[in-house]
Design a protein around this motif. Structure first.
Motif, PDB file in Angstrom:
ATOM      1  N   CYS A  45      -1.787   3.787   8.032  1.00  0.00           N
ATOM      2  CA  CYS A  45      -3.049   3.043   7.883  1.00  0.00           C
ATOM      3  C   CYS A  45      -3.364   2.733   6.421  1.00  0.00           C
ATOM      4  CB  CYS A  45      -4.203   3.841   8.492  1.00  0.00           C
ATOM      5  SG  CYS A  45      -4.007   4.202  10.245  1.00  0.00           S
ATOM      6  N   GLY A  46      -2.422   3.023   5.514  1.00  0.00           N
ATOM      7  CA  GLY A  46      -2.656   2.771   4.097  1.00  0.00           C
ATOM      8  C   GLY A  46      -3.541   3.799   3.429  1.00  0.00           C
ATOM      9  N   THR A  65      -0.136   1.393  -3.022  1.00  0.00           N
ATOM     10  CA  THR A  65       0.532   0.167  -2.599  1.00  0.00           C
ATOM     11  C   THR A  65      -0.372  -0.756  -1.805  1.00  0.00           C
ATOM     12  OG1 THR A  65       1.395   1.327  -0.641  1.00  0.00           O
ATOM     13  CG2 THR A  65       2.821   1.225  -2.596  1.00  0.00           C
ATOM     14  N   ILE A  66      -1.386  -0.207  -1.154  1.00  0.00           N
ATOM     15  CA  ILE A  66      -2.253  -1.043  -0.317  1.00  0.00           C
ATOM     16  C   ILE A  66      -3.436  -1.600  -1.101  1.00  0.00           C
ATOM     17  CG2 ILE A  66      -3.927   0.666   0.527  1.00  0.00           C
ATOM     18  CD1 ILE A  66      -2.037  -1.905   2.677  1.00  0.00           C
ATOM     19  N   GLU A  67      -3.746  -1.030  -2.254  1.00  0.00           N
ATOM     20  CA  GLU A  67      -4.936  -1.445  -3.001  1.00  0.00           C
ATOM     21  C   GLU A  67      -4.991  -2.943  -3.303  1.00  0.00           C
ATOM     22  OE1 GLU A  67      -5.008   0.917  -6.465  1.00  0.00           O
ATOM     23  OE2 GLU A  67      -5.351   2.786  -5.388  1.00  0.00           O
ATOM     24  N   PRO A  68      -3.902  -3.547  -3.834  1.00  0.00           N
ATOM     25  CA  PRO A  68      -3.992  -4.988  -4.150  1.00  0.00           C
ATOM     26  C   PRO A  68      -4.257  -5.848  -2.916  1.00  0.00           C
ATOM     27  CG  PRO A  68      -2.097  -3.980  -5.227  1.00  0.00           C
ATOM     28  CD  PRO A  68      -2.624  -2.970  -4.250  1.00  0.00           C
ATOM     29  N   LYS A  69      -3.774  -5.408  -1.765  1.00  0.00           N
ATOM     30  CA  LYS A  69      -3.958  -6.186  -0.544  1.00  0.00           C
ATOM     31  C   LYS A  69      -5.387  -6.077  -0.014  1.00  0.00           C
ATOM     32  CE  LYS A  69       0.874  -5.379   0.608  1.00  0.00           C
ATOM     33  NZ  LYS A  69       1.837  -4.739   1.533  1.00  0.00           N
ATOM     34  N   LEU A 224      -7.300   5.301  -8.719  1.00  0.00           N
ATOM     35  CA  LEU A 224      -7.760   4.573  -7.546  1.00  0.00           C
ATOM     36  C   LEU A 224      -7.348   5.263  -6.277  1.00  0.00           C
ATOM     37  CD1 LEU A 224      -7.761   0.798  -8.288  1.00  0.00           C
ATOM     38  CD2 LEU A 224      -9.488   2.158  -7.151  1.00  0.00           C
ATOM     39  N   SER A 225      -6.657   6.386  -6.404  1.00  0.00           N
ATOM     40  CA  SER A 225      -6.571   7.260  -5.261  1.00  0.00           C
ATOM     41  C   SER A 225      -7.973   7.785  -5.098  1.00  0.00           C
ATOM     42  CB  SER A 225      -5.608   8.408  -5.525  1.00  0.00           C
ATOM     43  OG  SER A 225      -6.068   9.234  -6.525  1.00  0.00           O
ATOM     44  N   ALA A 226      -8.697   7.605  -6.096  1.00  0.00           N
ATOM     45  CA  ALA A 226     -10.082   7.980  -6.112  1.00  0.00           C
ATOM     46  C   ALA A 226     -10.945   6.793  -5.945  1.00  0.00           C
ATOM     47  CB  ALA A 226     -10.375   8.599  -7.446  1.00  0.00           C
ATOM     48  N   ASP A 227     -10.613   5.878  -6.133  1.00  0.00           N
ATOM     49  CA  ASP A 227     -10.465   4.489  -6.000  1.00  0.00           C
ATOM     50  C   ASP A 227     -11.578   3.779  -6.734  1.00  0.00           C
ATOM     51  OD1 ASP A 227      -8.252   3.726  -3.695  1.00  0.00           O
ATOM     52  OD2 ASP A 227      -9.026   5.721  -3.611  1.00  0.00           O
ATOM     53  N   ILE A 228     -11.616   4.130  -7.994  1.00  0.00           N
ATOM     54  CA  ILE A 228     -12.555   3.446  -8.857  1.00  0.00           C
ATOM     55  C   ILE A 228     -11.796   2.402  -9.653  1.00  0.00           C
ATOM     56  CG2 ILE A 228     -14.192   3.736 -10.721  1.00  0.00           C
ATOM     57  CD1 ILE A 228     -14.476   6.580  -9.758  1.00  0.00           C
TER      58      ILE A 228
END
Length: 244
Positions: A45-46, A65-69, A224-228
């Motif tokens: 699920c990303g 890997t899913i962040e840009p999408k 951004l695993s923390a995703d700031i």
């Protein structure tokens, strides 16, 4: 997916954080097969499970890997969906530096917040929990030291309120304390040297009464695993979304 995997993932999605002493959390942190199943289901699920031994909670975040999408789906990288502007991100980094770095130092030397700093047998004690080693900071001191750089009282109060709602901090009277997400969402390996020797060097070297300035254009990055996301330089696109 077995029932326990389904329940744990659903609870994390619903509650955002769970304590490390939760029954299923303890299992996922100690049972390799269960952890592998959870990781595989989340990866499909990303998502990924975030935990570290210095924090009392675990949470979920997007994989790199899913962040840009997700955040880059439009022409412009999507802004923070919780309304955390640049000065709010800077405030978050300041709070992390002043609360988490000292806490981790105490944990690594196996000292509780109220321990004698000269305890020669401290390292023989087990690693203290975050709530036993974490010390809050004074709101008045924070405002005095950083108010001019972080939007003055009104703006800082608004950002502190947002950070409290997100679970990064807790406020008890004049004291600002670590929230369940503060030590999970920041990449210590990336930030520590940049903070201590860079943007906030003055904070760690100054005399107690001295006012300090913060370079908000310093090269600070937040996991951004923390995703700031990375703090942008002037003229860059907005920072990316925080995790839900």
């Amino acid at each position: 997916m077995n029932d326990d995997s389904q329940i744990l993932i659903a609870r994390l999605l619903t509650h955002q954080t769970l304590r490390r002493d939760d029954k299923l959390v303890k299992r996922v942190l100690s049972d390799e097969l269960f952890r592998a199943e959870i990781d595989a289901r989340l990866l499909a699920c990303g998502l990924k499970l975030l935990d570290n031994v210095y924090a009392d909670h675990v949470t979920l975040a997007l994989t790199r890997t899913i962040e840009p999408k997700i955040f880059g789906a439009r022409d412009v990288w999507q802004n923070n969906n919780f309304g955390l502007a640049r000065d709010g991100v800077a405030l978050l980094v300041v709070l992390w530096a002043q609360i988490i770095l000292p806490k981790r130092e105490r944990q690594e030397t196996h000292q509780h917040a109220d321990d004698d700093q000269n305890d020669m047998f401290g390292t023989e004690k087990p690693l203290p929990r975050a709530e036993d080693a974490s010390i809050g900071i004074s709101y008045k001191a924070l405002l005095s030291d950083f108010g001019d750089k972080l939007g003055k009282k009104t703006r800082m109060d608004m950002n502190l309120g947002t950070l409290a709602k997100l679970g990064f901090i807790e406020r008890r009277g004049d004291v600002i304390l670590e929230g369940p997400l503060l030590d999970l969402m920041m990449d210590t390996d990336v930030l520590k040297e940049r903070i201590i020797n860079g943007a906030l060097a003055d904070v760690f070297k100054r005399a107690p009464a001295r006012l300090v300035a913060v370079d908000l254009d310093a090269d600070l990055s937040v996991d951004l695993s923390a995703d700031i996301g990375d703090l942008p330089d002037a003229g860059d696109e907005p920072v990316s979304d925080l995790p839900h």
